[in-house]
Design a protein around this motif. Sequence first.
Motif, PDB file in Angstrom:
ATOM      1  N   VAL A 124      28.768  54.124  37.623  1.00 38.04           N
ATOM      2  CA  VAL A 124      30.026  53.380  37.577  1.00 38.04           C
ATOM      3  C   VAL A 124      30.094  52.767  36.189  1.00 38.04           C
ATOM      4  CG1 VAL A 124      31.379  51.498  38.557  1.00 38.04           C
ATOM      5  CG2 VAL A 124      29.949  52.911  40.050  1.00 38.04           C
ATOM      6  N   LYS A 125      30.915  53.329  35.310  1.00 43.73           N
ATOM      7  CA  LYS A 125      30.879  52.948  33.905  1.00 43.73           C
ATOM      8  C   LYS A 125      32.263  52.786  33.266  1.00 43.73           C
ATOM      9  CE  LYS A 125      30.225  57.832  32.608  1.00 43.73           C
ATOM     10  NZ  LYS A 125      29.347  58.779  31.872  1.00 43.73           N
ATOM     11  N   ASP A 126      33.304  52.806  34.091  1.00 39.49           N
ATOM     12  CA  ASP A 126      34.659  52.741  33.551  1.00 39.49           C
ATOM     13  C   ASP A 126      35.312  51.389  33.795  1.00 39.49           C
ATOM     14  OD1 ASP A 126      34.587  55.384  32.643  1.00 39.49           O
ATOM     15  OD2 ASP A 126      35.149  56.145  34.626  1.00 39.49           O
ATOM     16  N   ILE A 127      36.092  50.942  32.811  1.00 40.85           N
ATOM     17  CA  ILE A 127      36.914  49.740  32.930  1.00 40.85           C
ATOM     18  C   ILE A 127      38.354  50.145  32.675  1.00 40.85           C
ATOM     19  CG2 ILE A 127      37.442  47.456  32.004  1.00 40.85           C
ATOM     20  CD1 ILE A 127      34.504  47.230  31.166  1.00 40.85           C
ATOM     21  N   ASN A 128      39.217  49.910  33.649  1.00 42.99           N
ATOM     22  CA  ASN A 128      40.645  50.170  33.494  1.00 42.99           C
ATOM     23  C   ASN A 128      41.387  48.869  33.242  1.00 42.99           C
ATOM     24  OD1 ASN A 128      40.195  52.851  33.962  1.00 42.99           O
ATOM     25  ND2 ASN A 128      41.305  52.947  35.910  1.00 42.99           N
ATOM     26  N   VAL A 129      42.432  48.940  32.433  1.00 41.96           N
ATOM     27  CA  VAL A 129      43.283  47.790  32.149  1.00 41.96           C
ATOM     28  C   VAL A 129      44.680  48.095  32.663  1.00 41.96           C
ATOM     29  CG1 VAL A 129      44.149  46.216  30.387  1.00 41.96           C
ATOM     30  CG2 VAL A 129      41.920  47.336  30.082  1.00 41.96           C
ATOM     31  N   TYR A 130      45.202  47.224  33.538  1.00 41.46           N
ATOM     32  CA  TYR A 130      46.528  47.419  34.107  1.00 41.46           C
ATOM     33  C   TYR A 130      47.462  46.304  33.649  1.00 41.46           C
ATOM     34  CZ  TYR A 130      43.742  50.267  37.345  1.00 41.46           C
ATOM     35  OH  TYR A 130      42.869  51.175  37.889  1.00 41.46           O
ATOM     36  N   CYS A 177      39.597  45.851  35.272  1.00 39.26           N
ATOM     37  CA  CYS A 177      38.951  46.218  36.526  1.00 39.26           C
ATOM     38  C   CYS A 177      37.842  47.248  36.321  1.00 39.26           C
ATOM     39  CB  CYS A 177      39.970  46.803  37.508  1.00 39.26           C
ATOM     40  SG  CYS A 177      41.396  45.744  37.831  1.00 39.26           S
ATOM     41  N   VAL A 178      36.708  47.024  36.972  1.00 36.84           N
ATOM     42  CA  VAL A 178      35.654  48.036  37.019  1.00 36.84           C
ATOM     43  C   VAL A 178      36.058  49.087  38.049  1.00 36.84           C
ATOM     44  CG1 VAL A 178      33.249  48.513  37.597  1.00 36.84           C
ATOM     45  CG2 VAL A 178      33.841  46.441  36.322  1.00 36.84           C
ATOM     46  N   VAL A 179      36.015  50.343  37.638  1.00 39.68           N
ATOM     47  CA  VAL A 179      36.501  51.423  38.497  1.00 39.68           C
ATOM     48  C   VAL A 179      35.422  52.492  38.643  1.00 39.68           C
ATOM     49  CG1 VAL A 179      38.244  53.227  38.774  1.00 39.68           C
ATOM     50  CG2 VAL A 179      38.876  51.023  37.795  1.00 39.68           C
ATOM     51  N   ALA A 180      35.165  52.888  39.880  1.00 38.42           N
ATOM     52  CA  ALA A 180      34.230  53.985  40.158  1.00 38.42           C
ATOM     53  C   ALA A 180      35.007  55.286  40.222  1.00 38.42           C
ATOM     54  CB  ALA A 180      33.501  53.730  41.470  1.00 38.42           C
ATOM     55  N   LEU A 233      51.926  41.029  51.689  1.00 37.50           N
ATOM     56  CA  LEU A 233      50.874  41.863  51.126  1.00 37.50           C
ATOM     57  C   LEU A 233      51.463  43.228  50.816  1.00 37.50           C
ATOM     58  CD1 LEU A 233      47.760  41.122  53.377  1.00 37.50           C
ATOM     59  CD2 LEU A 233      48.372  40.092  51.199  1.00 37.50           C
ATOM     60  N   SER A 234      51.148  43.723  49.632  1.00 33.99           N
ATOM     61  CA  SER A 234      51.642  45.043  49.243  1.00 33.99           C
ATOM     62  C   SER A 234      50.655  45.661  48.272  1.00 33.99           C
ATOM     63  CB  SER A 234      53.024  44.937  48.598  1.00 33.99           C
ATOM     64  OG  SER A 234      52.965  44.139  47.428  1.00 33.99           O
ATOM     65  N   TYR A 235      50.849  46.926  47.984  1.00 33.20           N
ATOM     66  CA  TYR A 235      49.992  47.589  47.011  1.00 33.20           C
ATOM     67  C   TYR A 235      50.359  47.150  45.604  1.00 33.20           C
ATOM     68  CZ  TYR A 235      48.213  50.709  50.616  1.00 33.20           C
ATOM     69  OH  TYR A 235      47.600  51.215  51.732  1.00 33.20           O
ATOM     70  N   PHE A 236      49.336  46.979  44.774  1.00 33.51           N
ATOM     71  CA  PHE A 236      49.545  46.716  43.355  1.00 33.51           C
ATOM     72  C   PHE A 236      49.610  48.056  42.643  1.00 33.51           C
ATOM     73  CE2 PHE A 236      47.828  46.211  39.062  1.00 33.51           C
ATOM     74  CZ  PHE A 236      48.634  45.193  38.563  1.00 33.51           C
ATOM     75  N   GLY A 237      50.790  48.408  42.159  1.00 36.01           N
ATOM     76  CA  GLY A 237      50.975  49.702  41.522  1.00 36.01           C
ATOM     77  C   GLY A 237      50.875  50.834  42.531  1.00 36.01           C
ATOM     78  N   GLN A 238      50.705  52.034  42.018  1.00 34.63           N
ATOM     79  CA  GLN A 238      50.590  53.222  42.859  1.00 34.63           C
ATOM     80  C   GLN A 238      49.297  53.962  42.528  1.00 34.63           C
ATOM     81  OE1 GLN A 238      54.108  55.606  42.444  1.00 34.63           O
ATOM     82  NE2 GLN A 238      55.450  54.103  43.424  1.00 34.63           N
ATOM     83  N   GLY A 239      48.389  53.965  43.483  1.00 31.64           N
ATOM     84  CA  GLY A 239      47.140  54.677  43.311  1.00 31.64           C
ATOM     85  C   GLY A 239      46.182  54.054  42.319  1.00 31.64           C
ATOM     86  N   LEU A 240      46.372  52.761  42.008  1.00 33.70           N
ATOM     87  CA  LEU A 240      45.476  52.083  41.074  1.00 33.70           C
ATOM     88  C   LEU A 240      44.227  51.619  41.810  1.00 33.70           C
ATOM     89  CD1 LEU A 240      48.011  49.953  39.005  1.00 33.70           C
ATOM     90  CD2 LEU A 240      47.244  52.300  38.636  1.00 33.70           C
ATOM     91  N   ALA A 241      43.091  51.685  41.138  1.00 27.73           N
ATOM     92  CA  ALA A 241      41.830  51.360  41.794  1.00 27.73           C
ATOM     93  C   ALA A 241      41.115  50.233  41.076  1.00 27.73           C
ATOM     94  CB  ALA A 241      40.918  52.593  41.838  1.00 27.73           C
ATOM     95  N   SER A 242      40.405  49.443  41.856  1.00 29.48           N
ATOM     96  CA  SER A 242      39.489  48.436  41.337  1.00 29.48           C
ATOM     97  C   SER A 242      38.385  48.295  42.365  1.00 29.48           C
ATOM     98  CB  SER A 242      40.199  47.103  41.117  1.00 29.48           C
ATOM     99  OG  SER A 242      39.289  46.140  40.655  1.00 29.48           O
ATOM    100  N   ASN A 243      37.189  48.659  41.988  1.00 21.10           N
ATOM    101  CA  ASN A 243      36.097  48.703  42.962  1.00 21.10           C
ATOM    102  C   ASN A 243      35.161  47.507  42.902  1.00 21.10           C
ATOM    103  OD1 ASN A 243      36.576  51.740  41.829  1.00 21.10           O
ATOM    104  ND2 ASN A 243      36.457  51.684  44.055  1.00 21.10           N
TER     105      ASN A 243
END
Length: 334
Positions: free
Chosen positions: A90-96, A78-81, A56-66
């Motif tokens: 809560v209205k943002d969608i981030n693409v990683y 990912c839906v991000v708050a 188990l590890s972090y995906f990226g650095q400081g990336l969020a998915s709520n």
Amino acid sequence: MSKLFTITLVLLCFFTSAFSQTASLAESVEYDPINYRFISGNDATSMIQQDTMGNLSYFGQGLASNLGMEVIGNNIFCVVATGTSQFDPVKDINVYDLNSETLVTSISIDNALLLNGMASDGVSKIWVTDLRGQKIYEVDFSDLTAPSFQEIAGGAGFTSFPNGITHDATQNRLVFVDWFLPTIFQLDLADNSVSTALTNTGTTSMDGIDMDSNNNFYVSSAAPTSKITKYSNDFSTSEVLDIPGLSNPADLCVAKEINMLAIPSFQHNVILWRLDNTSSNTNLIEIADININTFPNPSKGIFNIEIKNETWKEVHCQIFDPKGQLIQSKFLKN
């Protein structure tokens, strides 16, 4: 009497005994078939990945998915708050990017109040529910540099509080669950009309819904008890899966490529359940309860399995390859 447990090892060594992180605050999870891993939103400021070696590890650095997540090709949506309060919209969608684990683009749904569940056509379209705003949006990512959106359900006459959502391509429809009502709805993508797929499930607080390769539906619900229900495609038959350890199951995911159900148990851990035999309670895997080590890792075919739990007298160990094919099945004595 000896105790019997079943441990499924996917990709030869899916779990290890030491974790640098814990998937303890998961609300959603998605499978990345290109890199053979599950990715979950873990808390407000991190995402957790579980690689093929079991780490188990972090995906990226400081990336969020709520909340909702979807994988399309080399990207995860990912839906991000972004607010500081639970009452902020809560209205943002981030693409990683799944390979570089960096932000590709983002879009904000201007009038959204609480984006939640997410589905996709596997190509370029994302559908996302707005639970608090009682709407469903279609987002077009054909051009990642300039994504666009439109509201396809909501307004007068739309009484649902939509949560989890999935795309049923064979019926050209979206199927979504309601957080407050015991009802499962469907949206016809030909004309965006909404109708009832199942009037009374007997449950409320329905969070997630997804489909397997045979077009069966899996629904997570928290009231009156936490459970996962399997439905046929026309909702004429149903079966409650005997999965111990569930606690407020959230936005689940069916990993069709390896025939596995991933269940984020909200504020707890991600539970993985093989779909080969949904009536057997020996198929439970919970990350927090597995304390095993395989060595050497990787190996050329011969390796050791160490189980650090003296109460386990007998273990049924199954090994699967990346395609979900059974390679070996053994009963191991303590």
